[in-house]
Design a protein around this motif. Structure first.
Motif, PDB file in Angstrom:
ATOM      1  N   TYR A  72     -27.674 -10.681  33.707  1.00 62.54           N
ATOM      2  CA  TYR A  72     -26.395 -10.644  33.003  1.00 62.54           C
ATOM      3  C   TYR A  72     -25.483  -9.523  33.471  1.00 62.54           C
ATOM      4  O   TYR A  72     -24.282  -9.721  33.624  1.00 62.54           O
ATOM      5  N   GLY A  91     -24.835 -13.954  35.603  1.00 63.88           N
ATOM      6  CA  GLY A  91     -25.006 -14.470  34.251  1.00 63.88           C
ATOM      7  C   GLY A  91     -26.390 -15.051  34.051  1.00 63.88           C
ATOM      8  O   GLY A  91     -27.010 -15.561  34.980  1.00 63.88           O
ATOM      9  N   SER A  92     -26.859 -14.963  32.837  1.00 66.67           N
ATOM     10  CA  SER A  92     -28.206 -15.434  32.528  1.00 66.67           C
ATOM     11  C   SER A  92     -28.162 -16.862  32.002  1.00 66.67           C
ATOM     12  O   SER A  92     -27.318 -17.208  31.173  1.00 66.67           O
TER      13      SER A  92
END
Length: 304
Positions: A100, A253-254
């Motif tokens: 993230y 981003g996760s």
């Protein structure tokens, strides 16, 4: 005059385009120099020392709790089980932090330092008499560790669990990111990376289970914990030495965050009518490009 101004403006635009093209070429050359097989010795050295340290201090910890801290067997087993569970659950948060905003390199470094602090604290607690009860050779009616001594142990184990949670989900993917899989010749040999990786892990585990456990049982827990601590320090040094060579991919981003967003959106809009034309559905190409092969996620009726 207007004609000349247009020509001058066109010349300026052409020069700017050339400068931008040259900058792109320089960036590509720099990126090609990063990563590759030359980074593997540093990454594998880090993981070998880390696995050696982890196995070395953990394999015989039940003996340390029962014979050095004089804890009952059930309490000792429950303590190790609880922190094993924490260590196995922590990678979820480590992966989230890495994907993230922190990136894999920073997450591995932070996890290694936290892990090292836990090992240093555990070694100090084993060496200094005030952090464990008096020796009890008979193992009968022994004085158990005090509340303070147990809390020191808990803090040490918690640090190692959190550090391990940052390292585990990142090392293998970070190593794989150093190899350009778009090249067919490298893709055909990609199994070599994982063969060497797991072979190295197996040898490190074997060495720890024989050498370190022998020292803990026959020499003492001071050296028995100091050796894994030194090994972990060497892993940090090895990883830092290779840092100028690494290809560091920026966080994109996760998927866990995206999954949570989908669930929240589905609950909030559960009463909405789905349009017949998929083009009317919401899309964010910028976000989709990082997690899809075709730079966008295709709509499907499969999961209705």
């Amino acid at each position: 005059m207007e004609y000349l101004d247009k020509e001058n403006a066109a010349d300026v635009d052409q020069k700017q385009e050339k400068i931008e093209d040259e900058r792109k070429i320089i960036r590509k050359k720099k990126n090609k120099k990063l990563g590759g097989i030359k980074t593997m010795p540093f990454i594998l050295a880090n993981e070998i020392c880390d696995r050696f340290a982890n196995t070395g201090y953990h394999a015989n910890m039940i003996t340390y709790l029962t014979q050095e801290l004089n804890l009952p067997l059930v309490q000792a087993a429950n303590t190790l089980t609880n922190f094993d569970g924490t260590a196995n659950f922590a990678p979820l948060f480590g992966a989230l932090i890495s994907d993230y905003f922190a990136g894999q390199f920073s997450t591995i470094m932070a996890g290694s330092i936290i892990y090292e602090l836990g090992l240093i604290s555990l070694t100090i607690s084993a060496v200094l008499p005030k952090f464990h009860p008096p020796p009890c050779s008979t193992q009968e009616n022994c004085k158990e560790a005090s509340t303070l001594q147990i809390w020191v142990l808990y803090i040490c184990l918690l640090l190692t669990s959190l550090g391990s949670g940052c390292i585990r989900p990142c090392v293998v993917t970070f190593a794989a990111d150093q190899i350009d899989m778009t090249k067919s010749s490298v893709a055909a040999r990609s199994w070599n990376l994982f063969n060497w990786y797991y072979f190295s892990m197996g040898m490190a585990t074997l060495a720890a289970l024989t050498l370190v456990v022998y020292i803990q049982d026959n020499v003492g827990w001071g050296w028995g914990l100091a050796i894994p601590t030194i090994a972990m320090a060497l892993s940090i040094v090895a990883f830092l030495v290779g840092s100028p060579l690494y290809n560091r991919i920026k966080p994109r981003g996760s998927p866990l965050v995206r999954l949570a967003q989908v669930i929240v959106a589905a609950v909030r809009k559960r009463k909405e009518v789905v349009p017949a034309d998929p083009a009317l559905l919401y899309e964010n190409r910028e976000l989709d490009a990082a997690i899809s092969l075709h730079e966008r996620l295709l709509h499907t009726n499969q999961f209705k």
